[in-house]
Structures are given as C-alpha cells and as structure tokens.
Design a protein around this motif. Structure first.
Motif, short mmCIF file in Angstrom:
data_model
loop_
_atom_site.label_atom_id
_atom_site.label_comp_id
_atom_site.label_asym_id
_atom_site.label_seq_id
_atom_site.Cartn_x
_atom_site.Cartn_y
_atom_site.Cartn_z
N ASP A 18 -10.14 -5.25 3.62
CA ASP A 18 -8.74 -4.90 3.76
C ASP A 18 -8.03 -5.24 2.46
N ARG A 63 -5.80 3.97 9.20
CA ARG A 63 -6.19 2.76 8.47
C ARG A 63 -5.04 2.18 7.66
N THR A 78 -0.78 -1.95 3.61
CA THR A 78 -2.13 -2.47 3.83
C THR A 78 -3.07 -1.34 4.20
N THR A 80 -6.71 -0.89 5.79
CA THR A 80 -7.75 -1.60 6.55
C THR A 80 -9.08 -0.90 6.33
#
Lengths: 111, 114
Positions: A18, A63, A78, A80
C-alpha cells in the motif's frame, strides 16, 4: 495566496504494497475543490478524483482511497495493493479560476 | 467524441522563430487553459480563457500570446522562440471553473527550441 505542496517527491514500493501520497493545500478560501491527476509514462494527464472542502468523509474506489482533513489542509491519496501499472506521476491540483498544480509525486512500483 | 485536440504533437524550432500551437475542443466548454510542463516538473499555467473574446495571464505568460475568437479554439503563439521555452505544452478545457468540474487535457505538444 494559494500554495499546494506534494510532500513526497518520489516513492518507490514493491508490488502489492500500500502507498499513500500526501498533498497539503494552504489557502484562505473556505470552499474549494481539490483534484488528483495521474500522468503515466506515456505522458497524458488522466483525471482521478475531485473532492470538495465540505466533505471530509473518506472515499474508496476500487484500490484507490482518499482522505481529506480540513483542519490540516491535507488531502491524501492511498493506493492499496499497488501494481506496476500504477507507476506514474500523481498531481494534486486545487481548482479555481487559475488551477494550480503541485510539483507531483513520482511513484515507482517494482514487480 | 474527440475531446481536446492539440497540433502538432512534436516540433523543433530554431531560436528566434515563431509558431502557433493549436488547440481545439468539441465539448462546448467555456474555460480553456494552456500549461507548460518542463522535464520532471509540474504544470505551470501560461494563459487561460473563460470564454470567447476573454483571456488572462497565468503564472508564466512571458513570451506567449493567446487569442480566443471562438468557443472551440484557443491557439498559443510563440513569437521569438527561446531555449527556455523547450517544454511540453498542454491545452485543457473545462465546463466550469471553481465549481468542481475537472479539466480535460489534450495529448500535449513537445516543443524543442535549438
């Protein structure tokens, strides 16, 4: 005066990790929009997401997730389970009449 | 739907030459923008327009001129090319400004001044 700072210049991760990109927007405006764009190695600019200053809820899309904290003017993004195809430069861009862009964060995702 | 179209895609100019970078959009957007992106850097706003007949300077307007005679077209003119103008130029358009409308970008024009 407005100022947008992308905290990381470059980030390198291994696939499936991540990764979070940080953007700080300093402004006296009380209402505004922030955009994130992706620029892959091919060079085009791709719109990813817009957030407004009213909404501090996290947003998740596949994601990608975004977190906005108005108290610190931080607008973080972010990814992932990163993939090699996520390798790109990511720009944070406050939206106004004169849209300004941050300097960008270059993300390298290694297989 | 073509979106934002820039021509040419590549160009090499000699110092002192002039040229026009063309930009056209078919989305009936009011707002149009020209940015330049130097190697490894972010985008800097050169000029923008809020509608036909209205243009204004951005962050780095020196050495450039623009016009907006129609909603669709927003050409960028370089009068006396200098090596410092070597860059990738992006044209963009949006429906609204400051109200959450994203900008749509052209593919860019890579300009080298030698």
């Amino acid at each position: 005066a407005q100022k947008v700072t992308q905290v990381q210049t470059e980030i390198s991760v291994v696939e499936k990790e991540d990764v979070t990109l940080d953007c700080v927007y300093e402004t006296r405006d009380t209402t505004y929009y922030l955009f994130w764009y992706k620029q892959p190695p091919s060079g085009e600019l791709v719109f990813l997401i817009r957030r407004n200053s009213f909404d501090e809820q996290n947003e998740i899309s596949g994601r990608y997730s975004w977190n906005f904290q108005k108290s610190t003017s931080s607008f973080n993004f972010t990814i992932t389970a990163s993939q090699v195809v996520d390798s790109a430069v990511y720009f944070c861009a406050p939206r106004g009449l004169k849209t300004i862009f941050g300097a960008g964060t270059r993300l390298f995702v290694k297989a | 739907n073509a979106g934002v179209t820039q021509t040419p895609k590549f160009r090499i100019l000699k110092i002192g030459q002039s040229m026009t970078l063309q930009c056209a959009q078919d989305m009936n957007h009011n707002y149009m923008y020209w940015y330049r992106q130097d190697p490894g850097m972010g985008l800097k706003l050169i000029y923008y327009s809020v509608g036909a007949g209205i243009t204004d300077k951005g962050e780095v307007p020196n050495g450039y001129n623009v016009s907006r005679s129609t909603t669709e077209d927003f050409p960028l003119r370089l009068e006396l090319a200098a090596p410092s103008q070597t860059s990738v130029y992006f044209c963009a358009s949006s429906y609204l400004s400051g109200q959450g409308a994203e900008a749509f970008f052209g593919q860019g024009t890579r300009l080298t001044v030698v």
